[in-house]
Each structure stands twice: as C-alpha cells, then as structure tokens.
Design a protein around this motif. Structure first.
Motif, short mmCIF file in Angstrom:
data_model
loop_
_atom_site.label_atom_id
_atom_site.label_comp_id
_atom_site.label_asym_id
_atom_site.label_seq_id
_atom_site.Cartn_x
_atom_site.Cartn_y
_atom_site.Cartn_z
N HIS A 73 0.87 -1.18 0.00
CA HIS A 73 0.00 0.00 0.00
C HIS A 73 0.90 1.22 0.00
O HIS A 73 1.68 1.42 0.93
CB HIS A 73 -0.90 -0.01 1.23
CG HIS A 73 -1.67 -1.28 1.35
ND1 HIS A 73 -2.52 -1.73 0.36
CD2 HIS A 73 -1.68 -2.24 2.30
CE1 HIS A 73 -3.03 -2.90 0.71
NE2 HIS A 73 -2.53 -3.23 1.89
N ILE A 74 0.81 2.00 -1.07
CA ILE A 74 1.83 3.02 -1.34
C ILE A 74 1.18 4.36 -1.64
O ILE A 74 0.20 4.43 -2.38
CB ILE A 74 2.68 2.60 -2.56
CG1 ILE A 74 3.37 1.25 -2.29
CG2 ILE A 74 3.70 3.67 -2.92
CD1 ILE A 74 4.16 0.71 -3.47
N GLN A 75 1.73 5.41 -1.05
CA GLN A 75 1.38 6.78 -1.44
C GLN A 75 2.65 7.41 -1.99
O GLN A 75 3.66 7.46 -1.29
CB GLN A 75 0.86 7.58 -0.24
CG GLN A 75 -0.54 7.13 0.19
CD GLN A 75 -1.06 7.92 1.38
OE1 GLN A 75 -0.30 8.31 2.25
NE2 GLN A 75 -2.37 8.13 1.42
N PHE B 258 2.73 1.61 4.00
CA PHE B 258 2.28 1.12 5.31
C PHE B 258 2.15 -0.40 5.28
O PHE B 258 1.52 -0.96 4.40
CB PHE B 258 0.93 1.72 5.69
CG PHE B 258 0.48 1.33 7.08
CD1 PHE B 258 0.84 2.08 8.19
CD2 PHE B 258 -0.29 0.18 7.28
CE1 PHE B 258 0.45 1.69 9.48
CE2 PHE B 258 -0.68 -0.21 8.56
CZ PHE B 258 -0.31 0.56 9.66
N ARG B 259 2.77 -1.05 6.29
CA ARG B 259 2.63 -2.50 6.46
C ARG B 259 2.12 -2.82 7.86
O ARG B 259 2.38 -2.08 8.80
CB ARG B 259 3.98 -3.19 6.23
CG ARG B 259 4.41 -3.15 4.77
CD ARG B 259 5.77 -3.77 4.58
NE ARG B 259 6.16 -3.82 3.19
CZ ARG B 259 7.38 -4.13 2.77
NH1 ARG B 259 8.32 -4.43 3.65
NH2 ARG B 259 7.66 -4.16 1.48
N ALA C 28 -8.56 -3.19 7.02
CA ALA C 28 -7.88 -2.31 6.06
C ALA C 28 -7.51 -3.08 4.80
O ALA C 28 -7.62 -2.56 3.68
CB ALA C 28 -6.64 -1.69 6.70
N GLU C 29 -7.12 -4.34 4.97
CA GLU C 29 -6.80 -5.16 3.80
C GLU C 29 -8.07 -5.46 3.00
O GLU C 29 -8.04 -5.49 1.76
CB GLU C 29 -6.11 -6.46 4.22
CG GLU C 29 -4.71 -6.27 4.80
CD GLU C 29 -3.75 -5.58 3.85
OE1 GLU C 29 -3.85 -5.79 2.62
OE2 GLU C 29 -2.89 -4.82 4.33
N ALA C 30 -9.18 -5.69 3.70
CA ALA C 30 -10.45 -5.93 3.00
C ALA C 30 -10.83 -4.67 2.21
O ALA C 30 -11.28 -4.76 1.07
CB ALA C 30 -11.54 -6.31 4.00
N ALA D 197 -9.94 0.89 -1.32
CA ALA D 197 -10.12 1.94 -0.33
C ALA D 197 -9.18 1.77 0.86
O ALA D 197 -9.52 2.12 1.99
CB ALA D 197 -11.57 1.97 0.14
N PHE D 198 -7.97 1.27 0.60
CA PHE D 198 -7.06 1.04 1.73
C PHE D 198 -6.81 2.31 2.53
O PHE D 198 -6.96 2.33 3.76
CB PHE D 198 -5.71 0.48 1.26
CG PHE D 198 -4.71 0.39 2.39
CD1 PHE D 198 -4.76 -0.67 3.27
CD2 PHE D 198 -3.77 1.38 2.59
CE1 PHE D 198 -3.88 -0.74 4.35
CE2 PHE D 198 -2.88 1.32 3.67
CZ PHE D 198 -2.94 0.25 4.54
N TRP D 199 -6.40 3.39 1.86
CA TRP D 199 -5.98 4.57 2.60
C TRP D 199 -7.14 5.23 3.33
O TRP D 199 -6.97 5.78 4.43
CB TRP D 199 -5.25 5.56 1.69
CG TRP D 199 -3.92 4.99 1.26
CD1 TRP D 199 -3.61 4.48 0.03
CD2 TRP D 199 -2.74 4.84 2.08
NE1 TRP D 199 -2.30 4.02 0.04
CE2 TRP D 199 -1.75 4.23 1.27
CE3 TRP D 199 -2.44 5.15 3.40
CZ2 TRP D 199 -0.47 3.93 1.75
CZ3 TRP D 199 -1.16 4.85 3.88
CH2 TRP D 199 -0.19 4.25 3.06
#
Lengths: 197, 167
Positions: free
Chosen positions: A20-22, A64-65, A83-85, A91-93
């Motif tokens: 999950h990357i910004q 974020f991990r 959050a993974e779902a 819509a993780f972030w």
C-alpha cells in the motif's frame, strides 16, 4: 554470529504490486512504516506522517505495512484485516485514515461503519472478515517486519535502513532529508565513478 | 566480534556450556534449564518488569510463540524481579510463557551468563539461544534502552535446525 549484529535493514523490498503506497517510485525517499492501528504511538505518528508528506510532496513515497501486536491490542489484528479488506475494494488509505482517527473505536461494528462510510460492498467486506481472508497477508507483513528487525510499533525504514531516532515532525523530517541527500550523493557517485576493474 | 558500543557485558559466548539453574516461575513452581534438554531454549534476560521497553519486547515474543514452537523451542524470560511481580506483570500483559525470578541470591543466573549490571542491580537486556544439548548457540546483549527484536533469535534457531538436518 555472536554480538555485533549488522544494522537492521528492510528484508522485504517494497513491491508496487503488493504494498500500500502513497507517492511515486522515483521519489527521493521511500519510508516504510510497520504499524498497529490500535497502538497509541502509531496514532501519535499518524498526523506527523501527514505533515511530513505535505512538506516533502512528491519527494516522499510512503508505504504502510501491518504489525498488529494482539497481545497488547486486542482489536489490532481485526483492524488490520479490515484495512486489507478495504484495499480489495480500492479503499485502503480511506480505511487506514479512519482507523487511526478513531483508535478507541475498533470493535467489529465500528469497522463495519467505516466500511459503510467508504461506500464499500458490505456483504463482501463482512464475508472477508468472517472468513479471515486477509489474516495470512497480515501475518506475512508481520513476519517480514520481524525479520527486518521491527521491535515495536511504529518502526520506520528510510530507503531500507531502520530509523532508530525519534519521530516528532522535526526529527522525522530531518531523517528523511538526510536519507534523500545520501541517496542523491550515492547515485551521483555511481554516475561519475569510472567502471571498476 | 564483540562491539563494545553494543552493550556493556560480553555475554557467555557460543560454544560454552549453558550454566544450569533452577528458578521460581510462580510461588510454588520452579523451572530448571535441564528439563528442556532435547529442545532449544531461548533465554531472554530483561532488566525489569513494567519498564516500557521490556513491555514491547515481551509482547512481541508472546506474539511469536507459534513461530518459536515451529522450532520446538521453549522461551523463558528472566529478570531479578520476584515471583509476585512476575505474576502481576504476566497477567496484566497477557504473557503466556514462564517469567523466572532471578531473585535470591539476586542476579545469580545473570552473573553466571555474564550479563549482570552491578551498577544498576539488574541484568542486561540479553538473549541466549541454547541448543538441545545445553550449549550456547548464540548470544547477544542489546543496549538496555533498545528492544532487540526477534530476528536474531529466529536466525539462530534456523541455523540450529539446518545444522541438525546436516548432522
């Protein structure tokens, strides 16, 4: 392999496909956080990270991990799976932010209300949580963190090296700038130095 | 190999016979090192119950019990605190592995492993992995304020396992 362990480094490289990357891959610094949604220190770090992201703009890539310590935080595992779902529905972030903004409200019905607020398919969200579909992913994150020397939360890595300093805004910002400039001088050296041998 | 900046003490090095001990884990139970002969033992010396770094460290190890179990390894925490403190600490923090009281004579086991800090009256924050034959396979002293994490323990257990497979 007695004392004198080498400095802790990130053993699981950042993956555009999995993480999950910004921010962009060509940013000067990549910062990876191993965090726990119920951990108060991670909660305190949350607005600080937003602030350094605003200051550094596209020079910072943030990842974020999951590192839920369920022994101390009974809701953290479920929150990480939520959050993974959400990530499965793009819509993780959104979920990540809601979880950190509502750290004291992470019961199952709270998680569901956040999913609803994010406009997720609730049947799918519920089913995935009940079936524990994301538990393995969360555990993989956790073990990757353990193998990289994560020793509590939050733990940050800057361009792959563990950050052992503080994480108030100024400390984090200064460390990120240092990581950015050492990265720049490294790549300049590579560009300038004649080929070896 | 020993980097003086890493910690104060030089812990008992790999290849040493691990000194046996018998310590109380509860008011009416004692645990001896010898009873685990045949499987690896992780000894985690920590300075004190309740101090903030220890809390994270022990919670992390609790979380990793299933991983340690894959190596058939037994985890033992040790500090100079007494059994009543250990009991309250374990119950408050949800810890389900033995916390041993190196309480009387104070710090005797820490001394035997060369990880006692005279100036503080506590042990170092030190880790030992002891093999199935009771020999030290790996040891590490962390700066007291820094949680050493678990990657060193897992690496040591893995190399024991691969040596065992090769033998």
């Amino acid at each position: 392999m007695s004392a004198g362990q080498s400095e802790a480094v990130l053993t699981v490289p950042v993956s555009e496909g999995r993480d999950h990357i910004q921010g962009s891959a060509d940013a000067a610094v990549t910062m990876v956080e191993y965090g726990d949604y119920e951990c108060p220190y991670c909660g305190a770090a949350y607005p600080i990270i937003k602030e350094v992201q605003a200051r550094m703009g596209n020079r910072l890539r943030f990842v974020f991990r999951n590192f839920p310590i369920a022994t101390s935080h009974p809701h953290a595992e479920r929150a990480a799976e939520a959050a993974e779902a959400a990530a499965g529905q793009g819509a993780f972030w959104g979920m990540h932010d809601l979880l950190f903004e509502n750290q004291r409200h992470q019961h199952d019905e709270d998680l569901r209300s956040y999913a609803e607020r994010l406009g997720l398919d609730l049947d799918r969200f519920d089913r995935e949580l009940v079936e524990g579909m994301h538990a393995e992913r969360v555990h993989e994150d956790f073990m990757g963190g353990v193998r990289s020397g994560v020793n509590g939360t939050p733990t940050f890595y800057m361009n792959g090296a563990r950050h052992d300093g503080g994480y108030d805004v100024e400390a984090l910002f200064a460390a990120l700038e240092r990581a950015a400039s050492s990265e720049r001088s490294k790549s300049e050296k590579v560009a300038q130095s004649p080929p070896q041998r | 190999m020993t980097d003086p900046s890493v910690g104060h003490a030089s812990p008992l090095p790999p290849g040493s016979r691990a000194p046996d001990f018998q310590l109380a884990s509860t008011p009416d139970q004692r645990v001896s090192l010898a009873e685990f002969r045949g499987s690896p033992v992780i000894l985690a010396f920590y300075p004190a119950d309740w101090s903030p770094v220890c809390t994270d460290q022990m919670a992390l190890y609790q979380e990793l019990l299933p991983e340690f179990r894959k190596f058939n390894a037994q985890l033992l925490g040790i500090s100079v605190d007494g059994v009543w403190s250990h009991l309250a600490f374990a119950s408050d923090r949800n810890l389900h592995f033995p916390l041993l009281a190196d309480f009387e004579p104070k710090g005797a086991v820490a001394r035997a492993y060369h990880v006692y800090r005279d100036e503080d009256g506590t042990s170092e924050r030190a880790l030992f992995v002891i093999d199935a034959k009771g020999m030290v396979a790996w040891s590490y002293v962390s700066p007291v304020g820094l949680n050493p994490g678990a990657d060193g323990i897992l690496r040591a257990l893995e190399s024991l396992k691969s040596e065992g497979a090769a033998a």
